[in-house]
Design an enzyme around this catalytic site. Structure first.
Site, PDB file in Angstrom:
ATOM      1  N   ARG A 442       0.835  -1.211   0.000  1.00  0.00           N
ATOM      2  CA  ARG A 442       0.000   0.000   0.000  1.00  0.00           C
ATOM      3  C   ARG A 442       0.873   1.266   0.000  1.00  0.00           C
ATOM      4  O   ARG A 442       0.587   2.229   0.700  1.00  0.00           O
ATOM      5  CB  ARG A 442      -0.938   0.004   1.199  1.00  0.00           C
ATOM      6  CG  ARG A 442      -2.257   0.676   0.907  1.00  0.00           C
ATOM      7  CD  ARG A 442      -2.881   1.261   2.158  1.00  0.00           C
ATOM      8  NE  ARG A 442      -4.208   1.776   1.850  1.00  0.00           N
ATOM      9  CZ  ARG A 442      -4.807   2.719   2.559  1.00  0.00           C
ATOM     10  NH1 ARG A 442      -4.223   3.242   3.607  1.00  0.00           N
ATOM     11  NH2 ARG A 442      -5.991   3.145   2.221  1.00  0.00           N
ATOM     12  N   LYS A 475      -9.564   6.795  15.394  1.00  0.00           N
ATOM     13  CA  LYS A 475      -9.550   5.576  14.585  1.00  0.00           C
ATOM     14  C   LYS A 475      -8.088   5.263  14.326  1.00  0.00           C
ATOM     15  O   LYS A 475      -7.394   6.018  13.646  1.00  0.00           O
ATOM     16  CB  LYS A 475     -10.309   5.805  13.273  1.00  0.00           C
ATOM     17  CG  LYS A 475     -10.303   4.610  12.330  1.00  0.00           C
ATOM     18  CD  LYS A 475     -11.205   4.901  11.131  1.00  0.00           C
ATOM     19  CE  LYS A 475     -11.100   3.848  10.050  1.00  0.00           C
ATOM     20  NZ  LYS A 475     -11.813   4.264   8.830  1.00  0.00           N
ATOM     21  N   ASP A 477      -5.524   3.128  12.584  1.00  0.00           N
ATOM     22  CA  ASP A 477      -5.466   2.227  11.425  1.00  0.00           C
ATOM     23  C   ASP A 477      -4.102   1.552  11.335  1.00  0.00           C
ATOM     24  O   ASP A 477      -3.120   1.993  11.955  1.00  0.00           O
ATOM     25  CB  ASP A 477      -5.739   3.060  10.159  1.00  0.00           C
ATOM     26  CG  ASP A 477      -6.462   2.266   9.096  1.00  0.00           C
ATOM     27  OD1 ASP A 477      -6.390   1.025   9.120  1.00  0.00           O
ATOM     28  OD2 ASP A 477      -7.095   2.893   8.229  1.00  0.00           O
ATOM     29  N   MET A 478      -4.010   0.494  10.551  1.00  0.00           N
ATOM     30  CA  MET A 478      -2.746  -0.228  10.333  1.00  0.00           C
ATOM     31  C   MET A 478      -2.914  -1.004   9.030  1.00  0.00           C
ATOM     32  O   MET A 478      -3.596  -2.003   9.000  1.00  0.00           O
ATOM     33  CB  MET A 478      -2.523  -1.174  11.522  1.00  0.00           C
ATOM     34  CG  MET A 478      -1.168  -1.806  11.628  1.00  0.00           C
ATOM     35  SD  MET A 478      -0.870  -3.138  10.451  1.00  0.00           S
ATOM     36  CE  MET A 478      -1.977  -4.410  11.033  1.00  0.00           C
ATOM     37  N   CYS A 525      -8.412  -0.514  13.652  1.00  0.00           N
ATOM     38  CA  CYS A 525      -8.736  -0.781  12.255  1.00  0.00           C
ATOM     39  C   CYS A 525      -7.459  -1.279  11.606  1.00  0.00           C
ATOM     40  O   CYS A 525      -6.366  -0.864  11.980  1.00  0.00           O
ATOM     41  CB  CYS A 525      -9.207   0.524  11.605  1.00  0.00           C
ATOM     42  SG  CYS A 525      -9.449   0.428   9.821  1.00  0.00           S
ATOM     43  N   ASP A 547     -13.479  -3.214   5.469  1.00  0.00           N
ATOM     44  CA  ASP A 547     -13.634  -2.121   4.506  1.00  0.00           C
ATOM     45  C   ASP A 547     -14.833  -2.370   3.607  1.00  0.00           C
ATOM     46  O   ASP A 547     -15.262  -1.484   2.872  1.00  0.00           O
ATOM     47  CB  ASP A 547     -12.372  -1.987   3.646  1.00  0.00           C
ATOM     48  CG  ASP A 547     -11.326  -1.116   4.323  1.00  0.00           C
ATOM     49  OD1 ASP A 547     -11.638  -0.513   5.374  1.00  0.00           O
ATOM     50  OD2 ASP A 547     -10.195  -1.023   3.807  1.00  0.00           O
TER      51      ASP A 547
HETATM   52  C1  GLA Z   1      -8.070   1.804   5.554  1.00  0.00           C
HETATM   53  C2  GLA Z   1      -9.304   1.810   6.425  1.00  0.00           C
HETATM   54  C3  GLA Z   1     -10.360   2.699   5.818  1.00  0.00           C
HETATM   55  C4  GLA Z   1      -9.825   4.098   5.662  1.00  0.00           C
HETATM   56  C5  GLA Z   1      -8.540   4.067   4.835  1.00  0.00           C
HETATM   57  C6  GLA Z   1      -7.858   5.431   4.819  1.00  0.00           C
HETATM   58  O1  GLA Z   1      -8.302   1.174   4.361  1.00  0.00           O
HETATM   59  O2  GLA Z   1      -9.774   0.506   6.595  1.00  0.00           O
HETATM   60  O3  GLA Z   1     -11.524   2.713   6.607  1.00  0.00           O
HETATM   61  O4  GLA Z   1      -9.578   4.654   6.920  1.00  0.00           O
HETATM   62  O5  GLA Z   1      -7.601   3.129   5.358  1.00  0.00           O
HETATM   63  O6  GLA Z   1      -6.675   5.402   4.111  1.00  0.00           O
END
Ligand code: GLA
Length: 745
Positions: A442, A475, A477-478, A525, A547
Site C-alpha cells: 500500500r 480511529k 489504522d494499520m 482498524c 472495509d
Molecule cells: C483503511 C481503512 C479505511 C480508511 C482508509 C484510509 O483502508 O480501513 O476505513 O480509513 O484506510 O486510508
C-alpha cells in the site's frame, strides 16, 4: 472456586458452569484430567485418569512401562522426554540442548486476578475471580515456569498464561512459549475457524480434524485479516444452541499459532500461543518472559453458548475502556464520502448535515496531514495540512464541537510513506534488513516499534494533536503487514525477538495514549478487520469490521465476527448504494438494519442525498437511539445463517424486558413455503408486544413455535413496491430486511 486436593495432588477449578481439573503426575509433570460442565468436588480422580503405556512407547520409569507421556493427557508438555506430540514450549541451553524436564515445585491460590505487565490481559476483582499459579522447576536448567490459571464467577472460561524465569546458571533461549496447552480425552471434533481476506474477513468455516495436526496461524506481524486467533472444537451433533464446544482464543495481536493435534489414541492436544515461526527470546540470568493470555471457553450450549461466554468475558473482564459497557455514539466518517478530496468547508457541511440528522460524532479520516492527498505521501508526518484545513485540527474540531457534535480523528501511527519528511529525516526508524531492499505494501513501510525511540516519537507527535482537548475518538489504522522483519536496535542473538517486541511497542503506545486520554474512545482498524483480536479490544473497545460496507457481505462478516466478539465491538456503517466495494445496490433500510447490529454509523456523502433519503436516515437514527442499548449491551443470539436465504439475529436486554429481532433476506425465491424462526433467551413467563405491528406474543410461543415470517411472492400479488414495512404482509424481491422491537407487557 479453586481447590487443591493434597491427597490426590489435584487442582479443581470450578464455578456454576465449568470444572477444570489437572493433577501432579507421578513423574512430577502436570497431567490433564477434565474440562467440561461443572462436576462434583469430590470427583474420583481414579475414574478420570488412568495410567497408560504401550509396548513401544517411552516411559520415564524403568519398572513401570504403563506410564507414557506420549499417550497420557498433559497440561503443559515438555520437549524430548517421551512425548512425541508438539510440546508447549522449547528452551535451548548454552550447550544447544532442548531437552527439558519441568516438575511440580509449588503453587499459590489467591482471590482476584493480576494483570500482565506490558501485555493486554483480563482483569477482575476479588469477588469475581480466583487465580492459581503453579510453579514448575527444571533443576538441570535452573529455570522455573509459572503457569497461571484464572477462573471467573458465572463465566464458562479459563484464562491461562505462562511465565518463564531463568535462574543463576546460564543464558537460556526460549524457542517456543505457548500460552495454553491441554489434551482432550477424545478426537471426534469438528473445527470452526474464522478466515477470509481483505473485504471478506472472518467468514465461519468448519472442517474435520483427523490424525495429525490441523492448525491456523499468522506470520504477518499482525493477527491478520486471513485467520483470526481463534478456533473451536465441537462435537459432530453440536448445533448453534445445544451440544459440547470448546473455543480457544489468544489475547494477542501479533503472530500466533493454534493447533489441534490428534494422536493414534484418539485424544486431541489443543495448543495456542505466539507463533514459534521466527521467534526466539534470550533469557539472561534472572530474566523472565511472560506469554500472552489465552482463553478457553467450554459450553454445553452450542456455538451460541460459547459466543455468549466470550462476549461476557470481553465486556466485563477485558475491554478496559470506560466505554466498554456504555452505549456508543452514532458516528459519521468522511472516508467513503470524500476519500482524500476534501476542504474544511466540505467537512463542515457534512458535519452540519450530520448534526441535523441526529448523528453524535464526526470522524475525520485519512488525508488531514502533511501532503496527504494521495496514499503515496506523508504517512508519518502528523502535522496538519493548513492548505486543506486553514483552521487546523484544533480550529476545525472546535467548530464541530460547537455544533454539538463530538469530533474524532484518523491516525495510522505505525506507518510511514517513503515520500514523507519522517522517512527522509529518520530512515533508521523504518523496519528493514541491511543490504536488502524493502517490499512495498500500500505504498508504505512499517515503523520499527521494537525501538522505544520510535514509539516515544510517535507518542509525542500524537499528543501534540490530542492535547487540544477537542478530540473524543481516534480511529487507529494499520494498513500493511511486516516484511524484511528486523530492528536495527537488536543484536544478533536477539533478532528473532523482533516480531514480539514490535507488538509490545504497539501495546506500549496504546497504553500510554489510553492512560493519558482516558476519555477518548479508540476504534482499531487494519484495512478493515486485519487486527480484530482480543489484544486490541483491551485498549480499543471497538474495531472497524471490514472495509466492505456492502450490507449483504456484511451479514456474513458480522455473523462470523459475532462467533467470538460482542456486537458492541463491531464497527458497522451505512454506506452509499451502489456500494463502493462491490457495486451492489441495496435499500437504505437494509443497509441501516444490518449496520444496526454493531456500533452504528454512516459513511457516505449526505450532502448529495435527496430529502426523502435524509428523512429516512433521520427516522433510522431516532429508532436506533431507542433500541441501541438493547443491541449493544444485551445478550446476542444468532438465529439463522443462509437457511431460507436469510440471516437473523436478536439481542435481548439484560433484564429480558425488551428485545430486538433483525431478519435479513438475500435472494428471493418464487412461491416458497411459509417460514418461521424460533426465538431465544426470552423471559418464558412473559408476553411481549411488537412495537412495529402492535401484536402480542407469548414468550413460549415465540421460543417453541417461533415467529412467522412474512409471505413471499405467491403470484397473486400485484406489482406493488415493497416498502420495507411488515404491515403490507408481503416480502418481495431480493435484499429485504426487517427490524422489529418488542417490549415485555
Ligand atoms: C483503511 C481503512 C479505511 C480508511 C482508509 C484510509 O483502508 O480501513 O476505513 O480509513 O484506510 O486510508
Amino acid at each position: 472456586m479453586i481447590n487443591f486436593d493434597e491427597k490426590r495432588k489435584s487442582f479443581h477449578l470450578k464455578n456454576n458452569c465449568i470444572s477444570y481439573i489437572f493433577y501432579i503426575m507421578k513423574n512430577g509433570h502436570l497431567g490433564h484430567a477434565y474440562y467440561g460442565e461443572s462436576i462434583e468436588d469430590d470427583v474420583s480422580l481414579e475414574n478420570l485418569v488412568r495410567e497408560r503405556g504401550c509396548v513401544l512407547a517411552p516411559c520415564p520409569f524403568k519398572d513401570n512401562m504403563n506410564f507414557s507421556l506420549d499417550i497420557m493427557s498433559q497440561e503443559y508438555p515438555c520437549n524430548g522426554t517421551g512425548d512425541f506430540r508438539d510440546a508447549a514450549f522449547s528452551i535451548r541451553d548454552e550447550e544447544g540442548s532442548t531437552i527439558t524436564n519441568f516438575k511440580y515445585h509449588s503453587h499459590t491460590i489467591k482471590e482476584g486476578k493480576e494483570i500482565l505487565e506490558g501485555l493486554p490481559s483480563t482483569f477482575a476483582t476479588k469477588d469475581e475471580s480466583m487465580q492459581l499459579e503453579v510453579c514448575l522447576y527444571d533443576d538441570v536448567l535452573d529455570c522455573k515456569i509459572y503457569l497461571s490459571y484464572t477462573i471467573f464467577k458465572d463465566i464458562s472460561a479459563i484464562v491461562r498464561s505462562a511465565r518463564f524465569v531463568n535462574g543463576q546458571k546460564q543464558n537460556l533461549f526460549l524457542e517456543k512459549a505457548l500460552s495454553l496447552s491441554f489434551d482432550l480425552f477424545d478426537s471426534d471434533y469438528k473445527m470452526l475457524t474464522l478466515d477470509g481476506a481483505w473485504s471478506r474477513e472472518r467468514h465461519l468455516h468448519e472442517r474435520e480434524i483427523r490424525e495429525g495436526q490441523t492448525s491456523i496461524e499468522s506470520k504477518r506481524g499482525a493477527s491478520s485479516i486471513f485467520t483470526n486467533p481463534f478456533f473451536a472444537l465441537k462435537k459432530e451433533h453440536t448445533t448453534e444452541h445445544i451440544g459440547d464446544i470448546y473455543g480457544v482464543s489468544l489475547i494477542y495481536s501479533g503472530n500466533f499459532k493454534a493447533v489441534a493435534e490428534v494422536n493414534a489414541y484418539d485424544s486431541t492436544r489443543v495448543n495456542i500461543g505466539i507463533n514459534p515461526y521466527d521467534f526466539e527470546w534470550k533469557l539472561e540470568k534472572n530474566e523472565s518472559f511472560i506469554t500472552p493470555e489465552a482463553i478457553c471457553v467450554y459450553s454445553p450450549l452450542g456455538v451460541n453458548g460459547m459466543s455468549q461466554n466470550f462476549h461476557k468475558l470481553f465486556k466485563k473482564h477485558l475491554m478496559k475502556s470506560k466505554y466498554s459497557n456504555q452505549i456508543r455514539p452514532i458516528l459519521i466518517n468522511n472516508w467513503e464520502a470524500t476519500y482524500f478530496d476534501f476542504t474544511e468547508d466540505k467537512i463542515l457541511q457534512l458535519a452540519k448535515g450530520a448534526k441535523d440528522l441526529g448523528i453524535e460524532l464526526f470522524v475525520l479520516d485519512d488525508g488531514w496531514f502533511g501532503q496527504r492527498n494521495i496514499d503515496t505521501k506523508s504517512l508519518g508526518d502528523w502535522d496538519v495540512n493548513f492548505d486543506k484545513l486553514p483552521s487546523g485540527i484544533e480550529g476545525l474540531a472546535k467548530k464541530i464541537t460547537d455544533m454539538g457534535l463530538k469530533f474524532g480523528l484518523w491516525f495510522e501511527p505505525e506507518m510511514v510513506n517513503e515520500d514523507s519528511n519522517l522517512f527522509r529525516e529518520h530512515e533508521d526508524f523504518v523496519i528493514g534488513t541491511p543490504n536488502r531492499s524493502r517490499s512495498y505494501g500500500r505504498n508504505q513501510f512499517v515503523l520499527d516499534f521494537a525501538n522505544k525511540k520510535v514509539v516515544d516519537y510517535i507518542f509525542e507527535k500524537m499528543s501534540k494533536i490530542l492535547d487540544c482537548g477537542y478530540i473524543s475518538y481516534i480511529k487507529w489504522d494499520m494498513n500493511r503487514n511486516i516484511t524484511e522483519q528486523n530492528s536495527q536496535t537488536l543484536d544478533k542473538e536477539r533478532k528473532k525477538e523482533f516480531f514480539h517486541r514490535y507488538i509490545l511497542g504497539v501495546y506500549d503506545l496504546y497504553e500510554r495514549l489510553t492512560k493519558k486520554y482516558p476519555d477518548i474512545l479508540f476504534e482499531s482498524c487494519a484495512s478493515g478487520g486485519g487486527r480484530f483480536d482480543p489484544g486490541m479490544l483491551y485498549y480499543a473497545p471497538q474495531a472497524w469490521c471490514s472495509d466492505d460496507t456492502d450490507a449483504i457481505e456484511r451479514l456474513e462478516i458480522q455473523y462470523g465476527t459475532s462467533i467470538v466478539y460482542p456486537v458492541s465491538s463491531m464497527g458497522s456503517h451505512v454506506s452509499a448504494s451502489p456500494n463502493h466495494q462491490i457495486r451492489r445496490s441495496t435499500s437504505l433500510k437494509m443497509r441501516g438494519d444490518v449496520a444496526a447490529f454493531g456500533t452504528f454509523g454512516y459513511e457516505l456523502d449526505i450532502t448529495k442525498m435527496s430529502n426523502d433519503e435524509l428523512n429516512e436516515i433521520k427516522e433510522q437514527i431516532i429508532a436506533y437511539k431507542k433500541y441501541r442499548e438493547t443491541i449493544q449491551l444485551g445478550t446476542f443470539y444468532r438465529l439463522l445463517k443462509g437457511k431460507y436465504n436469510r440471516y437473523a439475529f436478536m439481542s435481548v436486554s439484560e433484564s429480558k424486558d425488551k428485545f430486538v429481532l433483525g431478519i435479513f433476506k438475500t435472494l428471493c425465491k418464487p412461491n416458497p413455503g411459509l417460514k418461521k424462526i424460533k426465538l431465544k433467551g426470552l423471559d418464558e413467563n412473559a408476553h411481549y408486544k411488537c412495537n412495529e405491528n402492535n401484536k402480542i406474543y407469548g414468550a413460549k410461543e415465540l421460543m417453541n413455535f417461533g415467529f412467522m415470517l412474512e409471505t413471499e411472492f405467491t403470484g397473486l400479488v400485484q406489482s406493488k413496491d415493497y416498502k420495507g414495512t411488515l404491515t403490507a404482509g408481503e416480502d418481495i424481491g431480493d435484499f429485504t430486511s426487517c427490524l422489529l422491537t418488542f417490549n415485555k407487557i
